[in-house]
Design an enzyme around this catalytic site. Structure first.
Site, PDB file in Angstrom:
ATOM      1  N   ARG A 120       0.813  -1.231   0.000  1.00 22.20           N
ATOM      2  CA  ARG A 120       0.000   0.000   0.000  1.00 22.20           C
ATOM      3  C   ARG A 120       0.839   1.271   0.000  1.00 22.20           C
ATOM      4  NH1 ARG A 120      -3.026  -3.338   3.389  1.00 22.20           N
ATOM      5  NH2 ARG A 120      -4.909  -4.059   2.329  1.00 22.20           N
ATOM      6  N   LYS A 142       4.996  12.326 -10.946  1.00 16.78           N
ATOM      7  CA  LYS A 142       4.184  11.387 -11.737  1.00 16.78           C
ATOM      8  C   LYS A 142       4.945  10.079 -11.937  1.00 16.78           C
ATOM      9  CE  LYS A 142       2.943  14.060 -15.399  1.00 16.78           C
ATOM     10  NZ  LYS A 142       2.214  14.263 -16.670  1.00 16.78           N
ATOM     11  N   GLU A 184      14.030  19.148 -24.056  1.00 15.11           N
ATOM     12  CA  GLU A 184      13.068  19.486 -22.996  1.00 15.11           C
ATOM     13  C   GLU A 184      13.526  20.745 -22.249  1.00 15.11           C
ATOM     14  OE1 GLU A 184      10.226  17.986 -22.818  1.00 15.11           O
ATOM     15  OE2 GLU A 184      10.513  15.926 -23.540  1.00 15.11           O
ATOM     16  N   LYS A 226      10.534  23.340 -14.013  1.00 13.36           N
ATOM     17  CA  LYS A 226       9.617  22.185 -13.992  1.00 13.36           C
ATOM     18  C   LYS A 226       8.982  22.031 -12.610  1.00 13.36           C
ATOM     19  CE  LYS A 226       7.629  18.194 -14.951  1.00 13.36           C
ATOM     20  NZ  LYS A 226       7.811  16.823 -15.351  1.00 13.36           N
ATOM     21  N   GLU A 236      -2.330  18.388 -12.627  1.00 18.18           N
ATOM     22  CA  GLU A 236      -2.521  18.653 -14.043  1.00 18.18           C
ATOM     23  C   GLU A 236      -3.913  19.175 -14.389  1.00 18.18           C
ATOM     24  OE1 GLU A 236      -1.231  15.864 -17.641  1.00 18.18           O
ATOM     25  OE2 GLU A 236       0.044  15.743 -15.892  1.00 18.18           O
ATOM     26  N   ARG A 240      -0.043  23.103 -15.804  1.00 18.42           N
ATOM     27  CA  ARG A 240       0.894  22.057 -16.232  1.00 18.42           C
ATOM     28  C   ARG A 240       0.793  21.765 -17.728  1.00 18.42           C
ATOM     29  NH1 ARG A 240       2.545  17.517 -11.793  1.00 18.42           N
ATOM     30  NH2 ARG A 240       3.966  16.281 -13.028  1.00 18.42           N
ATOM     31  N   ASN A 244       3.342  20.843 -22.273  1.00 19.63           N
ATOM     32  CA  ASN A 244       3.101  20.153 -23.552  1.00 19.63           C
ATOM     33  C   ASN A 244       3.584  20.955 -24.755  1.00 19.63           C
ATOM     34  OD1 ASN A 244       1.928  17.789 -22.589  1.00 19.63           O
ATOM     35  ND2 ASN A 244      -0.031  18.825 -22.285  1.00 19.63           N
ATOM     36  N   HIS A 247       4.795  19.341 -27.909  1.00 22.10           N
ATOM     37  CA  HIS A 247       4.534  17.908 -27.762  1.00 22.10           C
ATOM     38  C   HIS A 247       3.391  17.383 -28.615  1.00 22.10           C
ATOM     39  CE1 HIS A 247       7.551  17.901 -24.698  1.00 22.10           C
ATOM     40  NE2 HIS A 247       7.322  16.636 -24.387  1.00 22.10           N
ATOM     41  N   HIS A 251       4.670  14.392 -30.529  1.00 24.64           N
ATOM     42  CA  HIS A 251       4.134  13.023 -30.424  1.00 24.64           C
ATOM     43  C   HIS A 251       3.712  12.498 -31.792  1.00 24.64           C
ATOM     44  CE1 HIS A 251       3.149  13.701 -25.908  1.00 24.64           C
ATOM     45  NE2 HIS A 251       4.268  13.025 -26.036  1.00 24.64           N
ATOM     46  N   HIS A 263      12.080  10.864 -28.895  1.00 22.58           N
ATOM     47  CA  HIS A 263      11.172  11.832 -28.300  1.00 22.58           C
ATOM     48  C   HIS A 263      11.714  13.275 -28.309  1.00 22.58           C
ATOM     49  CE1 HIS A 263       8.029  13.398 -25.741  1.00 22.58           C
ATOM     50  NE2 HIS A 263       8.956  13.907 -24.945  1.00 22.58           N
TER      51      HIS A 263
HETATM   52  N1  LIG Z   1       6.986  11.032 -14.967  1.00 18.26           N
HETATM   53  C1  LIG Z   1       7.118  12.076 -15.750  1.00 18.26           C
HETATM   54  O1  LIG Z   1       6.700  13.184 -15.423  1.00 18.26           O
HETATM   55  C2  LIG Z   1       7.805  11.915 -17.075  1.00 18.26           C
HETATM   56  C3  LIG Z   1       8.186  13.053 -17.796  1.00 18.26           C
HETATM   57  C4  LIG Z   1       8.872  12.881 -19.008  1.00 18.26           C
HETATM   58  C5  LIG Z   1       9.160  11.604 -19.464  1.00 18.26           C
HETATM   59  N2  LIG Z   1       8.758  10.513 -18.733  1.00 18.26           N
HETATM   60  C6  LIG Z   1       9.066   9.153 -19.200  1.00 18.26           C
HETATM   61  O2  LIG Z   1      10.475   8.993 -19.236  1.00 18.26           O
HETATM   62  C7  LIG Z   1      10.801   8.013 -20.224  1.00 18.26           C
HETATM   63  C8  LIG Z   1      11.948   8.526 -21.056  1.00 18.26           C
HETATM   64  O3  LIG Z   1      13.060   8.761 -20.203  1.00 18.26           O
HETATM   65  P1  LIG Z   1      14.543   8.526 -20.732  1.00 18.26           P
HETATM   66  O4  LIG Z   1      14.731   9.270 -21.992  1.00 18.26           O
HETATM   67  O5  LIG Z   1      15.453   8.779 -19.604  1.00 18.26           O
HETATM   68  O6  LIG Z   1      14.506   6.978 -21.147  1.00 18.26           O
HETATM   69  P2  LIG Z   1      15.239   5.693 -20.558  1.00 18.26           P
HETATM   70  O7  LIG Z   1      15.006   5.545 -19.108  1.00 18.26           O
HETATM   71  O8  LIG Z   1      14.870   4.557 -21.430  1.00 18.26           O
HETATM   72  O9  LIG Z   1      16.784   6.039 -20.772  1.00 18.26           O
HETATM   73  C9  LIG Z   1      17.255   6.214 -22.104  1.00 18.26           C
HETATM   74  C10 LIG Z   1      18.441   5.297 -22.374  1.00 18.26           C
HETATM   75  O10 LIG Z   1      19.592   5.815 -21.736  1.00 18.26           O
HETATM   76  C11 LIG Z   1      20.195   4.832 -20.919  1.00 18.26           C
HETATM   77  N3  LIG Z   1      20.823   5.536 -19.806  1.00 18.26           N
HETATM   78  C12 LIG Z   1      20.203   6.284 -18.867  1.00 18.26           C
HETATM   79  N4  LIG Z   1      21.102   6.856 -18.071  1.00 18.26           N
HETATM   80  C13 LIG Z   1      22.324   6.480 -18.501  1.00 18.26           C
HETATM   81  C14 LIG Z   1      23.651   6.767 -18.111  1.00 18.26           C
HETATM   82  N5  LIG Z   1      23.915   7.617 -17.087  1.00 18.26           N
HETATM   83  N6  LIG Z   1      24.665   6.173 -18.768  1.00 18.26           N
HETATM   84  C15 LIG Z   1      24.409   5.356 -19.832  1.00 18.26           C
HETATM   85  N7  LIG Z   1      23.187   5.064 -20.275  1.00 18.26           N
HETATM   86  C16 LIG Z   1      22.152   5.628 -19.610  1.00 18.26           C
HETATM   87  C17 LIG Z   1      19.102   3.882 -20.567  1.00 18.26           C
HETATM   88  O11 LIG Z   1      19.581   2.598 -20.234  1.00 18.26           O
HETATM   89  C18 LIG Z   1      18.284   3.876 -21.853  1.00 18.26           C
HETATM   90  O12 LIG Z   1      18.854   2.985 -22.765  1.00 18.26           O
HETATM   91  C19 LIG Z   1       9.545   7.754 -21.013  1.00 18.26           C
HETATM   92  O13 LIG Z   1       8.991   6.517 -20.619  1.00 18.26           O
HETATM   93  C20 LIG Z   1       8.619   8.883 -20.602  1.00 18.26           C
HETATM   94  O14 LIG Z   1       7.252   8.544 -20.654  1.00 18.26           O
HETATM   95  C21 LIG Z   1       8.093  10.654 -17.571  1.00 18.26           C
HETATM   96 ZN   LIG Z   2       8.672  15.329 -23.462  1.00 11.18          ZN
END
Ligand SMILES: NC(=O)c1ccc[n+]([C@@H]2O[C@H](COP(=O)([O-])OP(=O)(O)OC[C@H]3O[C@@H](n4cnc5c(N)ncnc54)[C@H](O)[C@@H]3O)[C@@H](O)[C@H]2O)c1
Ligand SMILES: [Zn+2]
Length: 369
Positions: A120, A142, A184, A226, A236, A240, A244, A247, A251, A263
């Site tokens: 929980r 989030k 971003e 942010k 949101e 917030r 976007n 985006h 997207h 992305h």
């Molecule tokens: N929660 C939120 O508010 C929010 C906001 C934006 C994006 N997201 C989510 O985040 C995700 C994208 O994040 P991302 O781009 O970090 O993707 P990811 O976590 O897949 O990382 C991208 C790649 O980089 C590698 N990597 C990460 N750190 C590293 C490091 N220090 N050294 C070597 N390799 C490294 C990972 O293994 C992966 O292959 C999506 O799923 C998206 O929906 C969430």
């Molecule tokens: Zn984004």
């Protein structure tokens, strides 16, 4: 907000954020006093590089179980969540555990969501390792996973105990991932701060390996922006939406390219397109757009629509975007660098005629090589 020994602090009402070289070493400080067991959740790439250094700092406090999962967006599922939960249960984890997430946005979203429902809800600590996770996914509370019907459809608002952005993680980050995060950051600058755009220009001049103190300062500003926006509108409801920016087109470009375009790069194209539409509508000064495009280019980010992407397909794809209401697409538009356009209701979504979207996409099309 303070800056001492190149450690930056952003204190949100819900959790502290520390940014700087080596801040991972403070992880134990943020564990609750009764914490006896730690689940170190990390993707396979990041874990092989960085799990040991975090594990070492937690080991004096109790048992540390390292739970790696396969790297990549495909792992952000309910099935992977259940798998991690079962592994935690098999190890005898109870309410006295703390989840420590070490990774990019995928890891933080997945591990944070596990934390939100395990027994929980148990506390978690967030250690973003990608630039995108540092400035975006790691800030705002989030968490969640994807479903076959779409991205991020299942999840929870579940803030961590602390966010520790160790700039040293970025030394192993591939350049393409660096660019994903920088897009971003440009978005944050356009939304909120002209000075931040200048910082990003300085960072861009050092690409592909920006100096970590220059980048650290820019990350600090981006995180502030942010965190401020997420803090004003945690669930949101309205503000917030500004996040976007770029985006809706972004997207669509991702989808139409069959996710060949990452992305951040798609968001960069999205920023180029919406700023052009805003200039055309007379709400965004042309000189501001010139400046934004120059920064994107310096960061080696794309500013034109790839010639093989059909503009009609992009337009159609925007209609499936979650921001779409009543079948028409709303766009978040800038009214200046650091100023967002608002509609009559005080909201940030502006409906735009299909004709303007299509003509802008066409005008920004890359010529075939
Ligand atoms: N929660 C939120 O508010 C929010 C906001 C934006 C994006 N997201 C989510 O985040 C995700 C994208 O994040 P991302 O781009 O970090 O993707 P990811 O976590 O897949 O990382 C991208 C790649 O980089 C590698 N990597 C990460 N750190 C590293 C490091 N220090 N050294 C070597 N390799 C490294 C990972 O293994 C992966 O292959 C999506 O799923 C998206 O929906 C969430
Ligand atoms: Zn984004």
């Amino acid at each position: 907000v303070s800056e001492a020994n190149n450690i930056w602090t952003v204190d949100t009402p819900q959790y502290p954020i520390r940014i700087g070289r080596g801040v991972r070493e403070r992880v134990a400080q943020f564990a609750p006093p009764n914490a006896a067991r730690f689940a170190l959740i990390s993707d396979s790439n990041v874990c092989s590089l960085h799990c040991d250094s975090v594990r070492e700092k937690l080991a004096p406090l109790g048992h540390v179980e390292t739970l790696p999962f396969p790297a990549g967006e495909a792992a952000k599922t309910r099935e992977m969540k259940a798998d991690l939960e079962d592994r935690m249960l098999a190890t005898g984890f109870g309410r006295d555990c703390v989840i420590v997430a070490v990774g990019g946005g995928v890891t933080l979203d997945l591990a944070g969501f596990v934390a939100s429902t395990f027994m929980r809800g148990v506390p978690w600590i967030s250690l973003p390792t990608s630039l995108l996770a540092a400035v975006d996914a790691g800030v705002g509370g989030k968490t969640g996973v994807n479903a076959p019907a779409g991205k991020n459809l299942i999840g929870a608002f579940y803030p961590p105990l602390a966010v520790l952005i160790d700039l040293n993680f970025l030394t192993t980050l591939p350049t393409i991932e660096m660019k994903n995060g920088l897009a971003e950051m440009v978005k944050h600058a356009v939304i909120a701060d002209k000075l931040h755009l200048d910082e990003l220009l300085a960072t861009g001049r050092q690409m592909p390996r920006p100096d970590l103190s220059v980048l650290g300062r820019a990350i600090h500003r981006s995180v502030q922006i942010k965190a401020h926006i997420a803090g004003e509108d945690p669930y949101e409801q309205n503000l917030r939406q500004v996040l976007n920016l770029g985006h809706t087109i972004g997207h669509a470009v991702e989808k139409v390219s069959k996710f060949e375009i990452r992305h951040g790069l798609a968001v960069s194209i999205g920023i180029a397109v919406v700023t052009a539409m805003a200039v055309e509508l007379g709400i965004f000064p042309e000189a501001d757009r010139t400046q934004v495009i120059a920064v994107l280019k310096t960061l080696d980010l794309p500013t034109r629509v790839p010639h093989d992407l059909d503009e009609q397909a992009i337009l159609e794809s925007t209609r499936n975007d979650k921001k779409g209401r009543h079948g028409r697409t709303r766009y978040v538009l800038p009214a200046g660098i650091g100023k967002m356009a608002q509609n009559e209701d005080g909201g940030y979504g502006m409906e735009i005629d299909d004709a303007l979207v299509l003509s802008t996409l066409r005008a920004l099309k890359d010529s075939p090589a």
